[in-house]
Write a protein that holds these residues in place. Structure first.
Motif, PDB file in Angstrom:
ATOM      1  N   HIS A  21     -25.235   9.349   6.664  1.00  0.00           N
ATOM      2  CA  HIS A  21     -25.054   9.479   5.225  1.00  0.00           C
ATOM      3  C   HIS A  21     -26.315  10.100   4.639  1.00  0.00           C
ATOM      4  O   HIS A  21     -27.405   9.984   5.214  1.00  0.00           O
ATOM      5  N   ARG A  27     -24.752   5.324   1.876  1.00  0.00           N
ATOM      6  CA  ARG A  27     -24.306   4.419   2.935  1.00  0.00           C
ATOM      7  C   ARG A  27     -23.771   3.121   2.349  1.00  0.00           C
ATOM      8  O   ARG A  27     -22.738   2.611   2.773  1.00  0.00           O
ATOM      9  N   ASP A  29     -22.562   2.688  -0.660  1.00  0.00           N
ATOM     10  CA  ASP A  29     -21.305   2.978  -1.356  1.00  0.00           C
ATOM     11  C   ASP A  29     -20.149   3.032  -0.363  1.00  0.00           C
ATOM     12  O   ASP A  29     -19.042   2.552  -0.655  1.00  0.00           O
ATOM     13  N   TYR A  30     -20.399   3.614   0.795  1.00  0.00           N
ATOM     14  CA  TYR A  30     -19.365   3.689   1.835  1.00  0.00           C
ATOM     15  C   TYR A  30     -19.049   2.298   2.383  1.00  0.00           C
ATOM     16  O   TYR A  30     -17.880   1.891   2.461  1.00  0.00           O
ATOM     17  N   ARG A  36     -12.517  -0.622   1.954  1.00  0.00           N
ATOM     18  CA  ARG A  36     -13.081  -0.868   3.281  1.00  0.00           C
ATOM     19  C   ARG A  36     -13.381  -2.349   3.476  1.00  0.00           C
ATOM     20  O   ARG A  36     -13.076  -2.922   4.527  1.00  0.00           O
ATOM     21  N   TYR A 226     -11.911   3.157   9.872  1.00  0.00           N
ATOM     22  CA  TYR A 226     -13.320   2.956   9.568  1.00  0.00           C
ATOM     23  C   TYR A 226     -14.187   2.815  10.814  1.00  0.00           C
ATOM     24  O   TYR A 226     -15.398   2.633  10.699  1.00  0.00           O
TER      25      TYR A 226
END
Length: 274
Positions: A21, A27, A29-30, A36, A226
């Motif tokens: 990222h 990172r 935020d992901y 997720r 994921y």
């Protein structure tokens, strides 16, 4: 011998990801995206935890490493899930170099007595058989003479299934592959402050002697959108098939994983999480 399992629960470290990222914020935020996190909790609750709660040898430590930035609603949920599991320890850590943070976290729960330390990693969508700790200790006793001559040895249980969870339950494909993260452990010399996370699991055969046990289902490897290892192009897709009644009974007996509970958890997810 102390047995320690380490689970990175959406920890935003520097490194440790095959997909990079642009920044720490990107990172986080992901990792902390609601869709997720909903899915990670679904697999954590219905796949990873049930066999650990049902171990035939319950003398182990589960170190769950989280970011100190994990949003409160997720930390509260995690604490509630693990409140009745005496083996579990939640270890909040600030972002930092992945391997060093994991090593320090592991060592914070390690006894450092005169015996080797058995360490294994638990991804939050993987599972091990209900007799995994028992079999691991038995294997460690078997290889003890070899361990006396080496810094560390990999003990690999290579048979099980790749599974894809969803609102219809589980799709599964048999697998018999070396050095998968699930059911792979390191037997580390008593005086070495290393962690299983110091080594890339697929490369342990280049770093140390390895012993492989096969012929018995010992692992479930989660397969989902994921998975860090599946984010790159050209990854071969498993030949999945739905579980029939016999397979569902086998999963329940061997892994304490109930296909109906998996289906219910995923059916309850917001549509954005599927």
């Amino acid at each position: 011998m102390q047995a320690i399992g380490i689970c990175r629960f959406s920890y935003p470290g520097d490194g440790g990801f095959q997909v990079e990222h642009d920044s720490l914020k990107a990172r986080m935020d992901y990792l902390y995206a609601p869709a997720r996190m909903d899915e990670r909790f679904a697999t954590f609750e219905t796949m990873m935890l049930p066999p650990l709660r049902a171990q035939t040898d319950d003398d182990f430590t589960l170190a769950v490493v989280i970011g100190d930035s994990l949003p409160d609603q997720y930390r509260d949920r995690l604490e509630a899930l693990l409140a009745d599991m005496p083996q579990a320890v939640i270890l909040p850590r600030a972002p930092g170099p992945h391997r060093k943070v994991m090593q320090d976290a592991t060592n914070s729960v390690r006894r450092f007595d005169d015996a080797p330390c058995l360490q294994f990693r638990m991804d939050d969508d993987d599972a091990v058989a209900c007799n995994y700790i028992e079999k691991l200790r038995q294997a460690a006793r078997d290889v003890a003479p070899m361990a006396a001559r080496h810094r560390h040895i990999a003990i690999d249980f290579n048979q099980g299934y790749i599974v894809q969870p969803g609102p219809d339950g589980l799709l599964a494909a048999p697998t018999q592959a070396p050095y998968a993260a699930a059911a792979l452990a390191l037997m580390i010399r008593h005086d070495l402050p290393l962690s299983v996370m110091n080594f890339a699991h697929m490369k342990v055969g280049r770093k140390m002697p390895t012993v492989t046990f096969t012929g018995e289902d010992m692992m479930l490897r989660g397969h989902n959108a994921y998975n860090d290892s599946r984010q790159k192009p050209g990854i071969k897709q498993p030949d999945f098939a739905p579980l029939d009644a016999a397979a569902k009974a086998h999963f329940k007996k061997v892994f304490n994983v109930d296909a109906g509970s998996v289906a219910a958890a995923f059916a309850a997810l917001p549509s954005t999480a599927r």
